[in-house]
Design a protein around this motif. Structure first.
Motif, short mmCIF file in Angstrom:
data_model
loop_
_atom_site.label_atom_id
_atom_site.label_comp_id
_atom_site.label_asym_id
_atom_site.label_seq_id
_atom_site.Cartn_x
_atom_site.Cartn_y
_atom_site.Cartn_z
N MET A 20 0.84 -1.21 0.00
CA MET A 20 0.00 0.00 0.00
C MET A 20 0.87 1.25 0.00
N PHE A 21 0.69 2.07 -1.02
CA PHE A 21 1.50 3.29 -1.14
C PHE A 21 0.62 4.48 -1.51
N VAL A 22 1.21 5.67 -1.43
CA VAL A 22 0.46 6.87 -1.79
C VAL A 22 0.09 6.82 -3.27
N ARG A 23 -1.16 7.09 -3.58
CA ARG A 23 -1.63 7.17 -4.96
C ARG A 23 -1.73 8.64 -5.35
N ASN A 24 -2.86 9.29 -5.08
CA ASN A 24 -3.02 10.72 -5.42
C ASN A 24 -3.07 11.58 -4.17
N ILE A 25 -2.82 12.88 -4.35
CA ILE A 25 -2.99 13.84 -3.27
C ILE A 25 -4.21 14.68 -3.61
N ILE A 26 -5.18 14.68 -2.69
CA ILE A 26 -6.44 15.38 -2.97
C ILE A 26 -6.63 16.49 -1.94
N HIS A 27 -6.76 17.72 -2.41
CA HIS A 27 -7.02 18.87 -1.54
C HIS A 27 -8.50 19.19 -1.55
N ARG A 28 -9.07 19.40 -0.37
CA ARG A 28 -10.49 19.79 -0.32
C ARG A 28 -10.68 20.83 0.77
N ALA A 29 -11.69 21.66 0.57
CA ALA A 29 -11.97 22.71 1.55
C ALA A 29 -13.34 22.50 2.21
N ASP A 30 -13.94 21.31 2.00
CA ASP A 30 -15.34 21.11 2.43
C ASP A 30 -15.48 19.98 3.47
N HIS A 31 -14.64 20.03 4.50
CA HIS A 31 -14.67 18.99 5.54
C HIS A 31 -16.08 18.83 6.13
N ALA A 32 -16.70 19.95 6.52
CA ALA A 32 -18.01 19.89 7.18
C ALA A 32 -19.07 19.29 6.24
N GLN A 33 -19.03 19.66 4.95
CA GLN A 33 -20.03 19.15 4.00
C GLN A 33 -19.84 17.66 3.74
N VAL A 34 -18.60 17.23 3.62
CA VAL A 34 -18.33 15.80 3.39
C VAL A 34 -18.89 14.97 4.55
N LEU A 35 -18.70 15.51 5.74
CA LEU A 35 -19.13 14.82 6.96
C LEU A 35 -20.63 14.55 6.97
N GLU A 36 -21.39 15.40 6.29
CA GLU A 36 -22.85 15.28 6.29
C GLU A 36 -23.37 14.53 5.07
N ASN A 37 -22.47 14.10 4.18
CA ASN A 37 -22.91 13.54 2.91
C ASN A 37 -22.43 12.09 2.75
N PRO A 38 -23.32 11.11 2.93
CA PRO A 38 -22.90 9.70 2.90
C PRO A 38 -22.20 9.30 1.60
N ASP A 39 -22.62 9.90 0.46
CA ASP A 39 -21.99 9.53 -0.82
C ASP A 39 -20.54 10.02 -0.87
N LEU A 40 -20.35 11.28 -0.41
CA LEU A 40 -18.98 11.82 -0.40
C LEU A 40 -18.11 11.05 0.59
N LEU A 41 -18.69 10.69 1.74
CA LEU A 41 -17.94 9.92 2.74
C LEU A 41 -17.49 8.57 2.16
N ALA A 42 -18.40 7.94 1.42
CA ALA A 42 -18.07 6.63 0.82
C ALA A 42 -16.92 6.79 -0.18
N GLU A 43 -16.96 7.89 -0.92
CA GLU A 43 -15.91 8.16 -1.90
C GLU A 43 -14.55 8.38 -1.21
N VAL A 44 -14.57 9.16 -0.11
CA VAL A 44 -13.32 9.41 0.63
C VAL A 44 -12.78 8.10 1.18
N ARG A 45 -13.67 7.31 1.74
CA ARG A 45 -13.25 6.02 2.30
C ARG A 45 -12.59 5.14 1.23
N GLN A 46 -13.26 5.05 0.10
CA GLN A 46 -12.76 4.22 -1.00
C GLN A 46 -11.37 4.70 -1.47
#
Ligand SMILES: [Fe+2]
Length: 264
Positions: free
Chosen positions: A1-27
């Motif tokens: 397991m190694f680093v793949r991509n680096i992803i910058h986001r500014a929407d921590h609070a919104q991701v937290l409330e959105n199950p689809d975005l959370l699933a994407e982050v997890r994946q």
């Protein structure tokens, strides 16, 4: 397991409330991506904390404390202590959810715990109660790596029911607070991605805890001066097993491992 991509986001609070975005982050974290969520914690709070902890560190004796239910908050220094699972050199300040603290740290980091729990597939407030759950507890650790000596061997952290990622909060600015070294994670080509170079104070970095990572010596050419608190600070928003929990594996020091393989 190694680093793949680096992803910058500014929407921590919104991701937290959105199950689809959370699933994407997890994946994506499972697949090796590093997420840098920008400005999750107010930088001024982190600078005030650095000042507060420096004073505690300068004016009281460091002492180690095992992770047990009800144990006190504490600070300790670890100077390549052979008893540690991972060899490291830092001054560490540790806080547990059952103790009250002046900065209300578990409130300050509530969203970071909610994110790491959600990514792991757990309820948002898991491990944050006054008693441990499933042999684990939330534990905030500030780590100060002094210029001239501070660092941590390359290692992998446990990846289990309690965690897929160990969030870190950036508390120092590379180029200002220190010049060389710092926390890194490796990609498949064996290159080091320095997390302090892709984040600012107040950002939270999430990556798969199985990715080889460590802290390269801070300002190697400098002379160490522990009491100057010159160097690199970070905050770990962690969940740790209790001292008597033998079901979860320990962190693996990859440098110690390769040394012992060479000696065989
Ligand atoms: Fe780690």
């Amino acid at each position: 397991m190694f680093v793949r991509n680096i992803i910058h986001r500014a929407d921590h609070a919104q991701v937290l409330e959105n199950p689809d975005l959370l699933a994407e982050v997890r994946q994506n974290i499972e697949a090796g991506d590093i997420y840098v969520f920008e400005r999750v914690i107010e930088p001024s709070s982190l600078l005030a904390l650095r000042n507060y902890l420096s004073q505690i560190g300068s004016n009281s004796l460091p002492n180690y404390q095992k992770i047990e239910p009800g144990c006190p908050n504490f600070h300790r220094i670890n100077v390549w202590d052979p008893r540690s699972y991972v060899q490291a050199c830092f001054h560490q300040f540790v806080f547990f959810p059952w103790n009250q603290d002046i900065f209300n740290l578990f409130e300050l980091t509530k969203d970071v715990y909610a994110m790491r729990n959600s990514i792991t597939g757990l309820p948002k407030e898991k491990f944050l109660g006054p008693t441990p759950e499933d042999g684990c507890t939330a534990r905030i650790a500030f780590q100060f790596y002094p210029s001239g000596l501070g660092g941590m061997n390359k290692h992998r952290d446990p990846y289990d029911h309690h965690q897929l990622t160990v969030p870190t909060v950036t508390m120092s600015q590379k180029g200002t607070d220190f010049t060389s070294g710092g926390a890194y994670a490796e990609n498949a080509a064996g290159e080091r991605i320095y997390t302090d170079e892709i984040s600012d104070i107040g950002d939270v970095v999430y990556f798969n805890s199985q990715i080889p990572h460590g802290v390269e010596t801070i300002d190697q050419e400098q002379k160490v001066d522990w009491l100057s608190f010159r160097g690199r600070w970070m905050m770990l928003v962690a969940v740790n097993k209790l001292v008597d929990n033998s079901q979860i594996a320990d962190a693996v020091d990859l440098e110690k491992l390769s040394l012992s393989n060479q000696q065989k």
